[in-house]
Design a protein around this motif. Structure first.
Motif, PDB file in Angstrom:
ATOM      1  N   SER A 142     -13.995  40.733 -11.163  1.00  0.00           N
ATOM      2  CA  SER A 142     -13.357  39.990 -10.080  1.00  0.00           C
ATOM      3  C   SER A 142     -14.203  38.776  -9.745  1.00  0.00           C
ATOM      4  O   SER A 142     -15.370  38.694 -10.136  1.00  0.00           O
ATOM      5  CB  SER A 142     -13.204  40.874  -8.834  1.00  0.00           C
ATOM      6  OG  SER A 142     -12.383  41.996  -9.098  1.00  0.00           O
ATOM      7  N   CYS A 143     -13.609  37.827  -9.038  1.00  0.00           N
ATOM      8  CA  CYS A 143     -14.356  36.630  -8.693  1.00  0.00           C
ATOM      9  C   CYS A 143     -13.945  36.146  -7.308  1.00  0.00           C
ATOM     10  O   CYS A 143     -12.863  36.461  -6.813  1.00  0.00           O
ATOM     11  CB  CYS A 143     -14.156  35.525  -9.725  1.00  0.00           C
ATOM     12  SG  CYS A 143     -12.484  34.880  -9.820  1.00  0.00           S
ATOM     13  N   GLY A 144     -14.844  35.401  -6.703  1.00  0.00           N
ATOM     14  CA  GLY A 144     -14.581  34.808  -5.410  1.00  0.00           C
ATOM     15  C   GLY A 144     -15.141  33.407  -5.368  1.00  0.00           C
ATOM     16  O   GLY A 144     -15.850  32.974  -6.285  1.00  0.00           O
ATOM     17  N   VAL A 145     -14.837  32.686  -4.278  1.00  0.00           N
ATOM     18  CA  VAL A 145     -15.250  31.291  -4.152  1.00  0.00           C
ATOM     19  C   VAL A 145     -16.344  31.184  -3.091  1.00  0.00           C
ATOM     20  O   VAL A 145     -16.209  31.714  -1.993  1.00  0.00           O
ATOM     21  CB  VAL A 145     -14.044  30.400  -3.762  1.00  0.00           C
ATOM     22  CG1 VAL A 145     -14.487  28.964  -3.571  1.00  0.00           C
ATOM     23  CG2 VAL A 145     -12.960  30.502  -4.826  1.00  0.00           C
ATOM     24  N   LEU A 146     -17.435  30.492  -3.435  1.00  0.00           N
ATOM     25  CA  LEU A 146     -18.519  30.239  -2.491  1.00  0.00           C
ATOM     26  C   LEU A 146     -18.355  28.895  -1.789  1.00  0.00           C
ATOM     27  O   LEU A 146     -18.653  28.765  -0.615  1.00  0.00           O
ATOM     28  CB  LEU A 146     -19.866  30.247  -3.223  1.00  0.00           C
ATOM     29  CG  LEU A 146     -20.374  31.593  -3.748  1.00  0.00           C
ATOM     30  CD1 LEU A 146     -21.639  31.387  -4.552  1.00  0.00           C
ATOM     31  CD2 LEU A 146     -20.639  32.556  -2.604  1.00  0.00           C
ATOM     32  N   ASP A 147     -17.943  27.884  -2.519  1.00  0.00           N
ATOM     33  CA  ASP A 147     -17.881  26.510  -2.012  1.00  0.00           C
ATOM     34  C   ASP A 147     -16.420  26.112  -1.808  1.00  0.00           C
ATOM     35  O   ASP A 147     -15.661  26.008  -2.762  1.00  0.00           O
ATOM     36  CB  ASP A 147     -18.553  25.575  -3.017  1.00  0.00           C
ATOM     37  CG  ASP A 147     -18.518  24.124  -2.571  1.00  0.00           C
ATOM     38  OD1 ASP A 147     -17.995  23.857  -1.472  1.00  0.00           O
ATOM     39  OD2 ASP A 147     -19.008  23.265  -3.316  1.00  0.00           O
TER      40      ASP A 147
ATOM     41  N   ALA B 254      -2.590  24.869  -4.063  1.00  0.00           N
ATOM     42  CA  ALA B 254      -3.845  24.810  -3.314  1.00  0.00           C
ATOM     43  C   ALA B 254      -4.947  25.413  -4.175  1.00  0.00           C
ATOM     44  O   ALA B 254      -4.832  26.539  -4.657  1.00  0.00           O
ATOM     45  CB  ALA B 254      -3.708  25.592  -2.009  1.00  0.00           C
ATOM     46  N   MET B 255      -6.011  24.633  -4.365  1.00  0.00           N
ATOM     47  CA  MET B 255      -7.115  25.129  -5.181  1.00  0.00           C
ATOM     48  C   MET B 255      -8.369  24.302  -4.909  1.00  0.00           C
ATOM     49  O   MET B 255      -8.299  23.246  -4.293  1.00  0.00           O
ATOM     50  CB  MET B 255      -6.773  25.079  -6.673  1.00  0.00           C
ATOM     51  CG  MET B 255      -6.587  23.687  -7.246  1.00  0.00           C
ATOM     52  SD  MET B 255      -6.236  23.704  -9.020  1.00  0.00           S
ATOM     53  CE  MET B 255      -7.776  24.329  -9.691  1.00  0.00           C
ATOM     54  N   HIS B 256      -9.485  24.815  -5.375  1.00  0.00           N
ATOM     55  CA  HIS B 256     -10.755  24.101  -5.290  1.00  0.00           C
ATOM     56  C   HIS B 256     -10.752  23.007  -6.347  1.00  0.00           C
ATOM     57  O   HIS B 256     -10.321  23.213  -7.480  1.00  0.00           O
ATOM     58  CB  HIS B 256     -11.903  25.080  -5.533  1.00  0.00           C
ATOM     59  CG  HIS B 256     -13.261  24.536  -5.217  1.00  0.00           C
ATOM     60  ND1 HIS B 256     -13.874  23.583  -5.985  1.00  0.00           N
ATOM     61  CD2 HIS B 256     -14.121  24.818  -4.205  1.00  0.00           C
ATOM     62  CE1 HIS B 256     -15.063  23.309  -5.480  1.00  0.00           C
ATOM     63  NE2 HIS B 256     -15.242  24.036  -4.397  1.00  0.00           N
ATOM     64  N   ALA B 257     -11.268  21.835  -5.984  1.00  0.00           N
ATOM     65  CA  ALA B 257     -11.215  20.699  -6.905  1.00  0.00           C
ATOM     66  C   ALA B 257     -12.320  20.718  -7.946  1.00  0.00           C
ATOM     67  O   ALA B 257     -12.274  19.952  -8.910  1.00  0.00           O
ATOM     68  CB  ALA B 257     -11.291  19.393  -6.117  1.00  0.00           C
ATOM     69  N   ASN B 258     -13.313  21.602  -7.774  1.00  0.00           N
ATOM     70  CA  ASN B 258     -14.471  21.550  -8.664  1.00  0.00           C
ATOM     71  C   ASN B 258     -15.076  22.939  -8.787  1.00  0.00           C
ATOM     72  O   ASN B 258     -16.237  23.176  -8.480  1.00  0.00           O
ATOM     73  CB  ASN B 258     -15.503  20.555  -8.111  1.00  0.00           C
ATOM     74  CG  ASN B 258     -16.749  20.477  -8.971  1.00  0.00           C
ATOM     75  OD1 ASN B 258     -16.697  20.686 -10.167  1.00  0.00           O
ATOM     76  ND2 ASN B 258     -17.873  20.200  -8.348  1.00  0.00           N
ATOM     77  N   LEU B 259     -14.275  23.901  -9.227  1.00  0.00           N
ATOM     78  CA  LEU B 259     -14.721  25.299  -9.251  1.00  0.00           C
ATOM     79  C   LEU B 259     -15.520  25.593 -10.527  1.00  0.00           C
ATOM     80  O   LEU B 259     -15.099  26.323 -11.411  1.00  0.00           O
ATOM     81  CB  LEU B 259     -13.533  26.249  -9.120  1.00  0.00           C
ATOM     82  CG  LEU B 259     -13.894  27.716  -8.874  1.00  0.00           C
ATOM     83  CD1 LEU B 259     -14.774  27.850  -7.639  1.00  0.00           C
ATOM     84  CD2 LEU B 259     -12.645  28.557  -8.717  1.00  0.00           C
TER      85      LEU B 259
ATOM     86  N   ALA C 212     -18.940  27.212 -12.361  1.00  0.00           N
ATOM     87  CA  ALA C 212     -19.476  28.567 -12.225  1.00  0.00           C
ATOM     88  C   ALA C 212     -20.401  28.712 -11.023  1.00  0.00           C
ATOM     89  O   ALA C 212     -20.506  29.794 -10.430  1.00  0.00           O
ATOM     90  CB  ALA C 212     -20.204  28.963 -13.507  1.00  0.00           C
ATOM     91  N   ASP C 213     -21.095  27.620 -10.641  1.00  0.00           N
ATOM     92  CA  ASP C 213     -22.029  27.723  -9.514  1.00  0.00           C
ATOM     93  C   ASP C 213     -21.329  27.678  -8.165  1.00  0.00           C
ATOM     94  O   ASP C 213     -21.979  27.797  -7.124  1.00  0.00           O
ATOM     95  CB  ASP C 213     -23.109  26.632  -9.593  1.00  0.00           C
ATOM     96  CG  ASP C 213     -22.516  25.223  -9.537  1.00  0.00           C
ATOM     97  OD1 ASP C 213     -21.313  25.072  -9.809  1.00  0.00           O
ATOM     98  OD2 ASP C 213     -23.268  24.284  -9.227  1.00  0.00           O
ATOM     99  N   ASN C 214     -20.012  27.502  -8.154  1.00  0.00           N
ATOM    100  CA  ASN C 214     -19.252  27.517  -6.907  1.00  0.00           C
ATOM    101  C   ASN C 214     -18.498  28.831  -6.723  1.00  0.00           C
ATOM    102  O   ASN C 214     -17.667  28.946  -5.828  1.00  0.00           O
ATOM    103  CB  ASN C 214     -18.255  26.356  -6.875  1.00  0.00           C
ATOM    104  CG  ASN C 214     -18.933  25.023  -6.631  1.00  0.00           C
ATOM    105  OD1 ASN C 214     -19.963  24.969  -5.988  1.00  0.00           O
ATOM    106  ND2 ASN C 214     -18.355  23.958  -7.153  1.00  0.00           N
TER     107      ASN C 214
END
Length: 229
Positions: free
Chosen positions: A111-116, A90-95, A97-99
């Motif tokens: 650390s990092c997180g997901v916006l979109d 399971a992952m974001h299909a288009n991660l 940098a702006d996401n």
């Protein structure tokens, strides 16, 4: 979000149909026409944005190589990518940098997180690498590609996934990237020419032209196309 079992994936990967010679020839003609559009676009519409080493015979050589492989694209981007559950997650299909967003925690670690979360699903992650890395400049990607995939491999294992062989991870990613080179050429008619006409594009002075930079989708599609070649 539990893992696919091997039998499920085998059913997916077995979804291959044999094309008759006439169908192959028809598809070859269609692919060739789209690649010709890309060659015209790079050579005659946005030449100020294209590195000199891509001009002329280099583009024709890429076209010939893609035409030799196009009938394998479904296997390269789908069936082969689904033949092992270790490479599906399971992952974001288009991660890009702006996401995502980044910060340093109380220990100073990044650390990092997901916006979109649009497009988040369970899929072959080597194909999704294309949506994450296609925005990188070629010299950056070529210089760090193996290190980026090694970092993913190590973090994937640290978070509970299997320890994957780096050579197969790179192979799956490279096979997918070949299909992405062709996919990027389809954006010219589907998006770029619908958003801006050829004459305006010809007047752009280069990638840093303000008019080009301000047109988000044209800039993203054009830069990815150039970078993929």
């Amino acid at each position: 979000f539990g893992p696919f079992d091997a039998q499920q994936l085998l059913r997916f990967s077995a979804e291959r149909r044999t094309l008759r010679p006439q169908q192959l020839e028809s598809q070859r003609h269609s692919v060739g026409r789209i690649l010709d559009t890309a060659i015209d676009f790079l050579s005659n519409v946005v030449p100020s944005m294209v590195p000199s080493f891509l001009q002329g015979g280099k583009l024709l050589k890429i076209k010939e190589e893609l035409l030799d492989m196009f009938h394998h694209f479904p296997a390269m981007s789908h069936q082969f990518q689904l033949n092992n559950p270790d490479y599906v997650a399971a992952m974001h299909a288009n991660l890009q940098a702006d996401n995502a967003f980044f910060w340093r925690d109380e220990y100073g670690d990044l650390s990092c997180g997901v916006l979109d979360w649009g497009g988040f699903n369970r899929s072959p992650f080597c194909m999704n690498f294309l949506g994450c890395l296609s925005g990188a400049d070629p010299e950056v990607l070529l210089g760090h590609e193996e290190g980026i995939l090694r970092c993913f491999r190590d973090e994937y294992h640290r978070c509970g996934g299997p320890k994957l062989p780096l050579d197969e991870l790179l192979l799956r990613y490279h096979l997918g990237y070949i299909t992405f080179v062709y996919e990027s050429t389809t954006w010219i008619d589907r998006e770029i020419y619908k958003l801006v006409d050829k004459e305006e594009l010809r007047n752009y002075e280069g990638i840093l032209d303000d008019r080009f930079q301000d047109n988000f989708r044209v800039r993203c599609r054009t830069c990815c196309l150039i970078n993929s070649f």
